[in-house]
Design an enzyme around this catalytic site. Sequence first.
Site, short mmCIF file in Angstrom:
data_model
loop_
_atom_site.label_atom_id
_atom_site.label_comp_id
_atom_site.label_asym_id
_atom_site.label_seq_id
_atom_site.Cartn_x
_atom_site.Cartn_y
_atom_site.Cartn_z
N GLU A 1 4.34 8.87 -4.13
CA GLU A 1 5.29 7.98 -2.98
C GLU A 1 6.22 7.53 -3.23
O GLU A 1 5.76 6.75 -2.49
CB GLU A 1 4.05 8.05 -1.64
CG GLU A 1 3.41 9.48 -1.54
CD GLU A 1 2.70 8.58 0.24
OE1 GLU A 1 2.85 7.93 0.07
OE2 GLU A 1 1.65 9.74 0.41
N GLU B 1 0.81 -1.35 -0.10
CA GLU B 1 -0.39 0.01 -0.56
C GLU B 1 1.28 1.72 -0.04
O GLU B 1 1.26 2.15 0.71
CB GLU B 1 -0.94 -0.10 1.41
CG GLU B 1 -0.06 -0.30 2.88
CD GLU B 1 -1.48 0.34 3.51
OE1 GLU B 1 -2.39 0.98 3.58
OE2 GLU B 1 -0.64 -0.79 4.49
#
Length: 665
Positions: free
Chosen positions: A455, A446
């Site tokens: 990210e 995740e």
Amino acid sequence: MSQTEISCGLDYITTPDLQSCLTEALHCNYSFIVSPIVHPRFRRQHVMNVGKTGGFTRSDMVLSPQDWTTRLVGKLSSYLNVDSASPIVRQRHEDCLNEELSYCRGLGVPAIMLTLHGRETNNLARILQTYYETSHHISLIWARVPMVCNKLLRNHVDENEENEESWNETWFWWSKFHERLEWDKRVGVVLELSADLPSEDLLKRWLGEPVKAIIVPTSIFHNNKKGYPVLSRAHQQLVVNMVEHEAQVIVSGARRSNIEFYLQYLYRLWKRRPNPADDPMLSYARGWEDYLQTPLQPLADNLDTHTYNVFEKDPVKYDQYQKAIALALIDLQKNNIKTTNKDTSILEVMTEKKEIAQGDSSSDTNKVFTVMVLGAGRGPLVRATLNAADITNSKVKVIAVEKNPCAVVVLAAQVREVWRDRDVVVVPGDMRQLNLTPKADIIVSELLGSWGDNELSPECLDGAAGLLKPGGISIPCQYKSHLAPISSPRLWAAAKAATTGTVTSKDKNLETLWVVYMQNKHDIAETKEVFNFEHPVKGVRDHNGQEMSDYRGLPLTDNRRSATISWDVRQDNVMHGFGGYFDCLLYGNESISIVPSTHSPGMISWFPIFIPIKTPLRVEKGQVITATFWRCVDSRRVWYEWIVEVGNRTTVLHNSNGRSSEMLL
């Protein structure tokens, strides 16, 4: 912060006894009053720098300092037009305006309401800039505009034409005035509702403006069967929408009923709205509306306990992950049956599949599958994997990889205390630098940000590709970033004034991506796809068409991207930047999304991204907005660059060479 209670004020045309008027309003439970600073019929023979005998308005001692600073909005004389075509009128009105502003400065009123008369507001903007630069106590400026231009409405014969131009005109008054003040967050609009309302698209455009209050004239109320004042359904919905966007309500006009009845009706109207507690996102985001945050950099920085705790509260995300892992395990079981029973009959294969589906653990083909959780944090995906294994009656070996030392402590404790009867192993370290055996049948992660890849999920998963068996499964297997051009003076002003660390830099802030729950914004056009990533990824090919590998034998990948997207402008507007979103295919048909049109119901883990542009662009109906985005990569960082074109106007290149914002590898 979103409204939990409605705040209502009472507008007085004149206040012969200010204390009595305030007492009356407070007794009826109004929160504040709007009162003229100078009597509406008083005309001053004002000459600059010349003293006069006597005052031009009442003494400030008629109210307490607390009343002046919390319960009264000062209303400047509505006839003042400092942009008049007449030089004599313009100068005289400028002197009067400065006199009233100076008096408001002394009173310390929380807000000053003035009236806009047209698109020409250069002199007014100049005066207000001077007022802000010379004032210690800064009052908010509320610019009052009608919802429709009655002059144009009377002049037009064609009904279709009036519905466009007449409703647009007053928005231009406000928009150009706000633009001349550089979208100052201390300046807001007060919108006076009309008996008729424009189209839904035009109303939505107002919702993107910083509407501080709406004026509801008593003339648009009608009495119900019991004689109480009520609004039409269209007006009811507009009032609720405005209050949800933090607008206050001001009741104005002749008293056709007891003034307390208007307030009681507005309170009931607000309480009858749909309960925001029914939407987990609205409940979770309360207090964070339009609050800018810098995106996380979990690869460069270790997350703290509070951040983990917030993410783990999302029930929808981990439920979707659990479903995806269960589907992947079922598919692996089916593939295993085919592999181990090549010479068996079709009937036997179907029998094995039926046993697996029914949870029969006696099947010999129920082998142990290795599932690696990359970036395991404090273990929510480990729990999802173990739950999926129980649901599908699969045997799994879970390897939890985590680089954060604090999270590793929590994982190790859970292995000892919670998962002691399960095959769970914790491996501390950076997933990109590990070489583990056995290789994984499934890798689960995740690592997504609010804009999908921001990210560094692609770089992390590409670096960990050696941990996955050939033909193994990656969850997620695909994610896409999306964009929509938006209008939001509030977000743009907040970005311009934001402080990162101890430094405020307008240029840097307007080249930075901001995570924000966007409430006070208007979508100029629809959302469109930008970048796409898939896992496991295939390596780039050389000029001979051969797949290239790096020094570890892993596929050589290239995560640089560029995309040019175009949108058709449906109505006149001002573009302040972009709203960024993502959607993600986990596995099979299980997905998660924060794209507005496909948002996963109840999912709270991600707020959208706001991507500003340095200079807001005024766009007209029929024009085309063209934006080009680049995802740039070097040996130690990743960054985005972007440029926007509208007609013959082009912005500067934003964030060139990652000078203002970057993600560290």
